[in-house]
Design an enzyme around this catalytic site. Structure first.
Site, short mmCIF file in Angstrom:
data_model
loop_
_atom_site.label_atom_id
_atom_site.label_comp_id
_atom_site.label_asym_id
_atom_site.label_seq_id
_atom_site.Cartn_x
_atom_site.Cartn_y
_atom_site.Cartn_z
N HIS A 73 0.83 -1.22 0.00
CA HIS A 73 0.00 0.00 0.00
C HIS A 73 0.86 1.26 0.00
CE1 HIS A 73 0.23 1.00 4.39
NE2 HIS A 73 0.23 -0.31 4.59
N ASP A 133 6.20 0.99 6.67
CA ASP A 133 4.78 0.67 6.54
C ASP A 133 4.11 1.68 5.62
OD1 ASP A 133 2.23 -0.32 6.89
OD2 ASP A 133 1.97 0.49 8.89
N GLU A 146 -5.26 1.94 2.77
CA GLU A 146 -5.14 0.70 3.55
C GLU A 146 -5.25 0.96 5.03
OE1 GLU A 146 -3.42 -2.44 5.96
OE2 GLU A 146 -2.69 -0.38 5.77
N GLU A 147 -4.64 2.05 5.49
CA GLU A 147 -4.58 2.31 6.93
C GLU A 147 -5.95 2.60 7.54
OE1 GLU A 147 -2.21 1.57 8.63
OE2 GLU A 147 -0.32 1.84 7.56
N ASP A 168 3.14 -6.41 3.56
CA ASP A 168 2.74 -5.30 4.43
C ASP A 168 3.09 -5.57 5.89
OD1 ASP A 168 1.70 -2.93 5.37
OD2 ASP A 168 -0.37 -3.63 5.40
N HIS A 220 3.61 2.85 12.91
CA HIS A 220 2.68 3.97 13.10
C HIS A 220 3.23 5.04 14.04
CE1 HIS A 220 -1.11 1.37 11.98
NE2 HIS A 220 -0.15 1.35 11.05
#
Length: 469
Positions: free
Chosen positions: A288, A300, A334-335, A362, A432
Site C-alpha cells: 500500500h 509501513d 489501507e490504513e 505489508d 505507526h
C-alpha cells in the site's frame, strides 16, 4: 438373490476403490510433472537472484524508496501528500517502460489530526506526548479537563464502570501481541463511552518505547456517543498507573483539533507486464502506498510497495515475459481498513476465476524468512516446490496463513494468497510512529525480499497451469 446383491455391492465397492486408486495415481503423476516443470526454472530463478542481490539492480529498491519518502514524506489518506505520491509513482512507473500503467479511482476517508496536546494537571504538571487516533473527533477549543481512571483491561473497565462516568479513561494494557493488544486502540473509545467517559487515552501498541506514541485507526459504533481518543507513550501510561495505584487524584487536560472531512478522491496505482499466452489470467503483487501522517512511511508500507515494483522491473530487465499478466497494485486507503482494496475487489471480482495468485507485502521488508500461503493442499504443495528455487539464498520455507488486509477478500473467496514472511521482531518498535523512517530499512534485506518476491511471482505467472483452488 441375497448372494447376488452382496456380490454386486462388492463389485461396486471394488470399482470405487479402483477408481480412487487410479485417481490418486493420476494425481501423483501430474504432481511429478509439475515438480519437473518448476525445477526447469532453476536457471531463471538464479538469474533473478543474481540481478537483485549481486548485479546492477542491487540496492535499487532501497534507493528508489529513499528518494520517494525523502521527496514526498508521509502519505495520509485524503491528504495532498498522498496525491503527490500517487502522481510520483504514476510517472515513475511510466518511465520504467512497463506495458501498462494506469490509475483506478476510489473514495477514501479524509481525517486530519490538527493541533493536539495533553497536559497532566494533577498531581503535578507535565506535558504528555500524544497522537490522536484516526477517525477521532476533536475536543472543544478549550479542551477537556477531567479526572482520570486508569484500567489495564476492558474487564477492569466494566467492573469499575460506575467510577468512569465523566472521566478520562486511560488504558494501560500490557502488550501481549499485536493482534490481541490492538483491540484497545480499535475499540477503546467505544468501550469507554459506553460507561460514560468523556475521552480515552490508550497506551501505544508496541513492545518497546523510547517515549514515542504510536497512532492507528479506531472505530466508533452507531448509537454509542463519540468521544475523543488518542494514544500515549508506554512510559506515561505506566506512570499514570503507578500514580493511580497510590491513590492520587489524576487530572488531565486534553486538546485535539481533529476533523473528519467528507471522503476524498484517490486512486489505486496499477502497472502490468502483460502475459504472453494467457494475458487475461493475472498474478497480483502489491503493497500500500498510503501511510500514517507521522514518520515517513518507509517501513509501513514503503518497503512492501517498492519490492513489488522491483519485481516487475527485474523481470523486464531480464527480458522475461510470463505466460500470465503480472500486475502491480499499489493500494490506497489501507490504513483506514483497506478501503482502496475493498473497492478494487468489488470492481474486479467478476474476473475472480482469472486471478491466479494474490500477493501482498505489508509487515516490513526485514530479513526474509520465507513466504506465508493460504490455499488448497494441492496449491500449497506446488508453492512448496516453487520456494525450493530460492535455495541459493537459503530462503525456502513456506508457512501457513497469508496475511494482508488488501488481499483478504480474494482469499476469503477462494483465491490462493501469499505474503512475505520476514523477521518482524523489531517491526512494532516503529509501527505507526515518528520512528517509521528510512533509517529502519536495510538495502541488503530489501534486495533479498525483492528476489523472493520476484522469483515466486514470476514462476507462478509463467507455469502452464494456474494454481488449484
Amino acid at each position: 438373490m441375497k448372494t447376488l446383491i452382496l456380490t454386486l455391492l462388492s463389485l461396486y465397492e471394488l470399482q470405487l476403490c479402483c477408481g480412487a486408486y487410479n485417481q490418486n495415481i493420476r494425481s501423483q503423476r501430474k504432481f511429478e510433472m509439475i515438480k519437473t516443470e518448476i525445477s526447469s526454472y532453476k536457471d531463471v530463478a538464479k538469474s533473478i537472484i543474481d540481478l537483485a542481490v549481486h548485479g546492477k539492480a542491487q540496492n535499487r529498491s532501497y534507493e528508489r524508496l529513499a528518494l520517494f519518502v525523502d521527496t514526498v514524506g508521509n502519505r495520509m489518506s485524503g491528504s495532498e501528500n498522498l496525491k503527490t505520491a500517487i502522481a510520483y509513482m504514476y510517472k515513475s512507473l511510466q518511465e520504467d517502460d512497463l506495458d501498462r500503467v494506469y490509475l483506478e479511482p476510489v473514495k477514501v476517508p479524509h481525517w486530519e489530526r490538527g493541533e493536539e496536546s495533553a497536559m497532566l494537571l494533577e498531581p503535578r504538571k507535565k506535558s504528555l506526548a500524544i497522537l490522536g487516533l484516526g477517525g477521532s473527533i476533536g475536543t472543544p477549543v478549550e479542551g477537556i479537563s477531567a479526572e482520570v481512571i486508569v484500567v489495564s483491561s476492558f474487564a477492569e473497565l466494566h467492573n469499575r464502570s460506575k467510577e468512569a462516568k465523566g472521566k478520562i479513561v486511560v488504558y494501560n494494557e500490557p502488550f501481549v501481541n499485536y493482534g490481541e493488544t490492538v483491540r484497545y486502540r480499535g475499540s477503546g473509545a467505544v468501550e469507554a463511552a459506553k460507561v460514560g467517559a468523556v475521552a480515552s487515552l490508550i497506551r501505544s501498541v508496541t513492545p518497546l518505547s523510547v517515549y514515542s506514541p504510536h497512532t492507528g485507526w479506531q472505530w466508533y459504533e452507531n448509537d454509542v456517543p463519540k468521544i475523543p481518543t488518542a494514544s500515549i507513550t508506554v512510559e506515561d501510561a505506566e506512570m499514570l498507573s503507578r500514580m493511580a495505584s497510590r491513590g492520587l487524584k489524576i487530572v488531565i487536560q486534553l486538546k485535539m483539533g481533529a476533523v473528519n472531512h467528507p471522503d476524498a478522491d484517490s486512486y489505486n496505482t496499477v502497472a502490468e507486464i502483460v502475459g504472453s499466452k494467457y494475458p487475461e489470467q493475472v498474478v497480483i503483487v502489491s503493497g500500500h502506498l498510503d501511510s500514517w501522517d507521522v514518520g515517513q512511511g518507509a517501513m509501513d508500507d514503503g518497503g512492501g510497495a517498492f519490492i513489488s515494483w522491483e519485481a516487475l522491473s527485474l523481470i523486464k530487465d531480464l527480458g522475461l515475459r510470463p505466460k500470465r499478466t503480472l500486475r502491480l497494485v499499489l493500494w490506497t486507503g489501507e490504513e483506514q481498513g483497506g478501503v482502496g482494496a475493498s473497492q478494487y475487489y468489488e470492481l474486479h471480482k467478476k474476473n475472480i476465476s482469472n486471478i491466479d495468485l494474490v500477493m501482498e507485502s505489508d509487515i516490513g521488508t526485514f530479513m526474509p524468512l520465507g513466504m506465508q500461503f493460504t490455499g488448497k493442499p494441492e496449491a500449497r504443495a506446488i508453492m512448496t516446490e516453487v520456494m525450493q528455487l530460492l535455495q541459493p539464498i537459503n530462503i525456502t520455507s513456506l508457512y501457513d496463513y497469508a496475511e494482508g488486509t488488501d488481499i483478504n477478500s480474494w482469499m476469503q473467496a477462494g483465491v490462493p494468497g501469499a505474503s512475505l514472511f520476514d523477521d518482524i521482531s523489531k517491526y512494532f518498535w516503529f509501527h505507526h510512529s515518528q520512528g517509521d523512517t528510512m533509517t529502519v530499512q536495510d538495502p541488503v534485506w530489501m534486495n533479498l525480499c525483492a528476489a523472493v518476491w520476484t522469483v515466486v511471482s514470476y514462476v507462478v505467472a509463467d507455469m502452464e497451469e494456474m494454481l488449484p483452488r
